[in-house]
Design an enzyme around this catalytic site. Sequence first.
Site, short mmCIF file in Angstrom:
data_model
loop_
_atom_site.label_atom_id
_atom_site.label_comp_id
_atom_site.label_asym_id
_atom_site.label_seq_id
_atom_site.Cartn_x
_atom_site.Cartn_y
_atom_site.Cartn_z
N SER A 189 0.77 -1.32 -0.02
CA SER A 189 -0.17 0.01 -0.09
C SER A 189 0.70 1.08 -0.06
O SER A 189 0.40 2.38 -0.41
CB SER A 189 -0.92 0.33 1.32
OG SER A 189 -1.63 -0.81 1.53
N ALA A 218 -1.72 0.25 10.20
CA ALA A 218 -1.14 -1.00 10.27
C ALA A 218 -1.19 -1.57 8.93
O ALA A 218 -2.09 -1.50 8.19
CB ALA A 218 -1.77 -1.83 11.18
N PRO A 219 0.14 -2.44 8.52
CA PRO A 219 1.21 -2.56 9.34
C PRO A 219 2.36 -1.36 9.06
O PRO A 219 3.11 -1.25 9.72
CB PRO A 219 1.84 -3.68 8.49
CG PRO A 219 1.35 -3.64 7.42
CD PRO A 219 -0.07 -3.06 7.16
N GLY A 220 1.88 -0.30 8.26
CA GLY A 220 2.65 1.10 8.18
C GLY A 220 3.29 1.31 6.81
O GLY A 220 4.28 2.17 7.00
N ASP A 237 -4.28 2.61 14.85
CA ASP A 237 -4.93 1.31 14.52
C ASP A 237 -4.77 0.38 15.58
O ASP A 237 -3.71 0.22 16.35
CB ASP A 237 -3.89 0.77 13.38
CG ASP A 237 -4.51 -0.33 12.30
OD1 ASP A 237 -5.09 -1.36 12.80
OD2 ASP A 237 -4.58 -0.03 11.25
N ASP A 257 -9.51 3.70 17.94
CA ASP A 257 -10.33 3.48 16.80
C ASP A 257 -10.12 4.93 15.99
O ASP A 257 -10.21 6.09 16.68
CB ASP A 257 -11.93 3.68 17.21
CG ASP A 257 -12.78 3.43 15.95
OD1 ASP A 257 -12.70 4.20 15.11
OD2 ASP A 257 -13.98 2.38 16.23
N ASP A 273 -6.32 5.40 5.57
CA ASP A 273 -6.36 4.18 4.40
C ASP A 273 -7.29 3.06 5.03
O ASP A 273 -7.07 1.98 5.02
CB ASP A 273 -5.03 3.78 4.26
CG ASP A 273 -5.00 2.67 3.17
OD1 ASP A 273 -5.90 2.79 2.11
OD2 ASP A 273 -4.08 1.94 3.12
N LYS A 302 -12.89 3.64 -0.71
CA LYS A 302 -12.79 2.38 -1.29
C LYS A 302 -14.41 2.20 -1.85
O LYS A 302 -15.40 2.67 -1.31
CB LYS A 302 -12.77 1.30 -0.51
CG LYS A 302 -11.78 1.34 0.94
CD LYS A 302 -10.44 0.90 0.50
CE LYS A 302 -9.37 1.13 1.35
NZ LYS A 302 -8.03 1.02 0.94
C1 LIG Z 1 -5.72 -1.37 4.17
S1 LIG Z 1 -5.17 -1.46 5.77
C2 LIG Z 1 -3.99 -0.09 5.95
C3 LIG Z 1 -2.45 -0.33 5.16
C4 LIG Z 1 -1.63 0.71 5.64
N1 LIG Z 1 -2.19 2.05 5.01
C5 LIG Z 1 -0.37 0.27 5.21
O1 LIG Z 1 0.36 1.15 3.95
O2 LIG Z 1 0.19 -0.47 5.55
C6 LIG Z 1 -6.42 -0.95 6.61
C7 LIG Z 1 -6.27 -0.84 8.10
O3 LIG Z 1 -7.32 -0.09 8.68
C8 LIG Z 1 -7.41 -0.48 10.10
N2 LIG Z 1 -8.79 -0.18 10.51
C9 LIG Z 1 -10.01 -0.32 9.95
N3 LIG Z 1 -10.88 0.22 10.54
C10 LIG Z 1 -10.30 0.96 11.63
C11 LIG Z 1 -10.87 1.84 12.74
N4 LIG Z 1 -12.18 2.10 12.69
N5 LIG Z 1 -9.88 2.33 13.35
C12 LIG Z 1 -8.56 2.43 13.28
N6 LIG Z 1 -8.05 1.52 12.22
C13 LIG Z 1 -9.04 0.83 11.62
C14 LIG Z 1 -7.32 -1.90 9.96
O4 LIG Z 1 -6.77 -2.35 11.28
C15 LIG Z 1 -6.45 -2.20 8.84
O5 LIG Z 1 -5.01 -2.30 9.56
#
Ligand SMILES: C[S@@+](CC[C@H](N)C(=O)[O-])C[C@H]1O[C@@H](n2cnc3c(N)ncnc32)[C@H](O)[C@@H]1O
Length: 349
Positions: A189, A218-220, A237, A257, A273, A302
């Site tokens: 990502s 996550a993961p970053g 996250d 959250d 994201d 999305k």
């Molecule tokens: C597509 S991944 C993100 C990838 C990240 N941008 C990267 O480059 O590694 C989506 C993330 O959003 C987190 N997520 C989803 N809903 C969330 C929320 N309400 N609060 C915090 N994190 C959330 C998920 O745990 C997941 O790690």
Amino acid sequence: MAPSHLLLYCRAGFERECAQEITVAAAGMGVEGFVKARPDSGFAVFQAHQAAMGAELGEHLDFSRLVFPRQLVRTGELLAALPEGDRVTPIVAAARALGTAFASLWLEMPDTNDGKALASLAKPLLPHLERALAKAGVAIDDAEAPERLHVFFVGGRACYVGLSATTNGSAWPMGIPRLRMPSGAPSRSTLKLAEAFLAFLPGRTFEPGTTAVDLGAAPGGWSWQLVQRGFMVTAVDNGPMDAALLDSGQVRHRRDDGFHYRPPEPVALMVCDMVESPSRIARLAASWIAQGWCREAIFNLKLPMKKRWEELERCRGLIDEDLGGGGYFLRMKQLYHDREEVTAYLARR
Ligand SMILES: C[S@@+](CC[C@H](N)C(=O)[O-])C[C@H]1O[C@@H](n2cnc3c(N)ncnc32)[C@H](O)[C@@H]1O
């Protein structure tokens, strides 16, 4: 005669959205027409009912405001049934009709499996084409020229010949920035945010220590891009962050959250994201800007399986509503590294 059709490259499967978008944009500028867009072809062609209006539209349409097109090329009719033994001569004639000096020549094809097959057929033409253009008095490396020349193959014997303004279009052949996956980044990502910086904030640099929040971090991969640019990042996250990234000393992980987290101090940039409904994310980003929690935001929307264009329009409407109908700058793009999603940039004016 100025070219009257608009050729739009897009992600395969998004021709319909491209068609909807260009039709609305053209109508907004008083130009009616129709779009030829075969599903999964990776491109669409807008044809104005009146050629002169189409030509005018091509000159004034702002590429940066379009979401789905990866490139905007002003072109004429398809050159079909190119003679097998000499595809170059008709292409040169069409190019000559467009001008005699271009900043570059891009030989392109749709970003599809068929397009990939075409590449091996079309690419060997390049040196022949370059020689023939030079012989016809057409310069293709004139740094002063305001336009690029595009030869876009849609079949072994069919192509569009058109032009794009160097200041109003994608700066990459086929509209695809070829970014290498950085070895230290924790997820693929990361390329989405790297491309978003190129698309929305080209050439922008940041003072070391500029603050940012990464929601759904996550993961970053996104935090990693921010760290490379010198940001101090709060990564929000509930999932685990990459350990090496945390060791950089520039990332603080908050298990929280993303919809509830509030920064204790305003930050310069918020990125997001999280996988959530686009309207929820759009409203969240608008509220961060409206409340002054950040000055700029980059976020991913999305898209649903159906009515994707309508959903984006809805998101735009919600952002406008939440920001009081003005005083902000919003751009959305389906980036090359985006899939069923688009990336948006929002800032206070
Ligand atoms: C597509 S991944 C993100 C990838 C990240 N941008 C990267 O480059 O590694 C989506 C993330 O959003 C987190 N997520 C989803 N809903 C969330 C929320 N309400 N609060 C915090 N994190 C959330 C998920 O745990 C997941 O790690």
